[in-house]
Design an enzyme around this catalytic site. Sequence first.
Site, PDB file in Angstrom:
ATOM      1  N   GLU A  44       0.898  -1.216   0.118  1.00 25.94           N
ATOM      2  CA  GLU A  44      -0.028  -0.170   0.126  1.00 25.94           C
ATOM      3  C   GLU A  44       0.885   1.194   0.288  1.00 25.94           C
ATOM      4  O   GLU A  44       1.889   1.270   0.487  1.00 25.94           O
ATOM      5  CB  GLU A  44      -0.746  -0.134   1.389  1.00 25.94           C
ATOM      6  CG  GLU A  44      -2.192  -0.605   1.040  1.00 25.94           C
ATOM      7  CD  GLU A  44      -2.257  -1.880   1.276  1.00 25.94           C
ATOM      8  OE1 GLU A  44      -3.281  -2.679   1.144  1.00 25.94           O
ATOM      9  OE2 GLU A  44      -1.470  -2.542   1.784  1.00 25.94           O
ATOM     10  N   THR A  45       0.243   2.292  -0.497  1.00 28.96           N
ATOM     11  CA  THR A  45       0.812   3.492  -0.456  1.00 28.96           C
ATOM     12  C   THR A  45      -0.440   4.446   0.075  1.00 28.96           C
ATOM     13  O   THR A  45      -1.246   4.516  -0.335  1.00 28.96           O
ATOM     14  CB  THR A  45       1.203   4.285  -1.670  1.00 28.96           C
ATOM     15  OG1 THR A  45       2.295   3.477  -2.322  1.00 28.96           O
ATOM     16  CG2 THR A  45       1.567   5.695  -1.553  1.00 28.96           C
TER      17      THR A  45
END
Length: 269
Positions: A44-45
């Site tokens: 994830e970002t």
Amino acid sequence: MRIRIVDAFTDRPFAGNPAGVLLLDSFPDDDWLQNVALEVNHAETAFAHPLPGGGGADWALRWFTPATEVVMCGHATLATAHVLHSTGVHRGPVRFATRSGVLVASPGEDGAVTLDFPTAPLSPIDVPEGLGRALGAEPRTAFDTGPDIGDLLVEVADERTVHALRPDLEALAACSARGVIATARAENPALGYDFVSRCFFPNVGIAEDPVTGSAHTALAPYWSERLGRSVLTGLQASARSGRVRTEVRGERTLLRGRAVTVIDGELLV
């Protein structure tokens, strides 16, 4: 703008779960957010921007995998809180407005961060046809984890079975909305953890997630009921590995862990 890579649910670099973190003035269009997450190419970002004072939350927060936006993410929330606290941008508990409601991250004096997340509603289901073959082990039980997580939680025979899993990810993708959480009781609790897990999320572009905070909102109530204790520690037995301390408080579950910034750079686009 500044971009940071933070290893979450660990106290040392190159372990735990890495997340990109960007602090913005506002959210650009979704295509830009998705392209940055694809470029970062971690599970994830996180993208966050401050909200006006006096409201129910301090920062807006969204999470993207390389393939899609997700409703809930624990490790990237921990990573974002770590950046806010370690840089002095925010002091004390921070309230994040997210697609899964307001999530609170509270720093401790020892440097750990405690996340306050909704407890996943567990519903027993029949083991889907073909799941054992796809996972590489026959589940003892299977549970739906609700719409916020969208995973299938399964218990397998023992800890060694969890470590040995080599799933067929293409076949596994047909078994749940996001992926599968495989878990077992710890063989030796004297090692400092009560249960072990691994998480496979082929439907959102993640073959195996290193350490999954959101999964522990389901693992915590599952094992708390079976072990008779509200406070537990889970080991996620990925190659990078990490530990999550959990506490079930009814409809809320607390997740506690540390984080380390390993890259602090500049995004040029």
